[in-house]
Design an enzyme around this catalytic site. Structure first.
Site, mmCIF file in Angstrom:
data_model
loop_
_atom_site.group_PDB
_atom_site.id
_atom_site.type_symbol
_atom_site.label_atom_id
_atom_site.label_comp_id
_atom_site.label_asym_id
_atom_site.label_seq_id
_atom_site.Cartn_x
_atom_site.Cartn_y
_atom_site.Cartn_z
ATOM 1 C CG HIS A 1 -7.464 -72.784 -72.070
ATOM 2 N ND1 HIS A 1 -7.395 -71.169 -71.711
ATOM 3 C CD2 HIS A 1 -8.790 -72.934 -72.212
ATOM 4 C CE1 HIS A 1 -8.492 -70.765 -71.787
ATOM 5 N NE2 HIS A 1 -9.499 -71.591 -72.268
ATOM 6 C CG HIS B 1 -11.125 -72.946 -80.887
ATOM 7 N ND1 HIS B 1 -12.301 -73.665 -81.022
ATOM 8 C CD2 HIS B 1 -11.316 -71.847 -80.291
ATOM 9 C CE1 HIS B 1 -13.098 -72.918 -80.112
ATOM 10 N NE2 HIS B 1 -12.588 -72.037 -79.585
#
Ligand code: ATP
Ligand code: MG
Length: 194
Positions: free
Chosen positions: A49, A137
């Site tokens: 995620h 990220h």
């Protein structure tokens, strides 16, 4: 003292299934190569995620206001495209990496603006602003022991996973830490404007 019914929350975007599968395939040889040098907690592809805002421990009484703020923010935000591209590590440079990640291609800066809007809207609700600059990220692993040689991640900007995908919703996640590792559960979904 912290209320025992507090939930550990974060707001995230999920990559679509086909991107998860591509990342999973790419991870297999990396995991095998790293496995000989270091102990790493790898994020399973189905749990990957993109965290936009970490909210931390939150009393249940704050959930309605949080939900309303996220709904309002999402509804005012047109859906946008992202791509997963490149790999890297924290800390950067020559020091031993602790966090291994995949990068995010956000050419129009939409994700960065979304992160900023979240900070702005949630601050009055008592969620402290992130002190560090937002750096999008997708965490793929956390180094627990040993050293991952930086050259294993040296694949730069040429690494791409699938095609750009549409971000259509924000997810409010609860994170629980079990002996087997962290478990993330979606508490609520907030659709972006079409
Ligand atoms: P674990 O902490 O058990 O290794 P985890 O880091 O995945 O697992 P959480 O700490 O609950 O689980 O974090 C949930 C998400 O929020 C993750 O994407 C994590 O990288 C991010 N996160 C956690 N703490 C912070 C923080 N202080 N600031 C920003 N993001 C955070
Ligand atoms: Mg953590």
């Amino acid at each position: 003292m912290e209320n025992v019914s507090c939930k550990r929350l974060f707001v995230a975007i999920d990559p679509p299934g086909e991107i998860r599968r591509e990342i999973g395939k790419w991870l297999r040889p990396l995991r095998a190569a790293v496995g000989r040098q270091a102990r790493v907690s790898w994020v399973e592809p189905e749990r990957l995620h993109l965290t936009i805002k970490f909210l931390g421990s939150t009393e249940p009484g704050r959930l309605p206001a949080l939900g309303a703020a996220l709904r309002e923010l999402a509804a005012a935000l047109p859906a946008f495209e992202l791509a997963i591209r490149g790999a890297g590590r924290f800390p950067e440079g020559e020091r031993a990496p602790r966090v291994l990640w995949l990068g995010v291609d956000d050419p129009e800066g939409r994700l960065a603006r979304l992160a900023e809007a979240l900070e702005r809207q949630l601050e009055p609700l008592g969620f402290a602003r992130e002190k560090r600059a937002f750096s999008a990220h997708l965490t793929i692993g956390r180094v627990r022991a040993g050293t991952v040689r930086p050259e294993l991640l040296r694949c730069g900007e040429t690494l791409r996973f699938g095609n750009p995908f549409d971000v259509r919703e924000l997810l409010l996640y609860e994170s629980r830490t079990l002996p087997s590792g962290p478990v993330y559960g979606v508490l609520e979904r907030f659709a972006l404007a079409q």
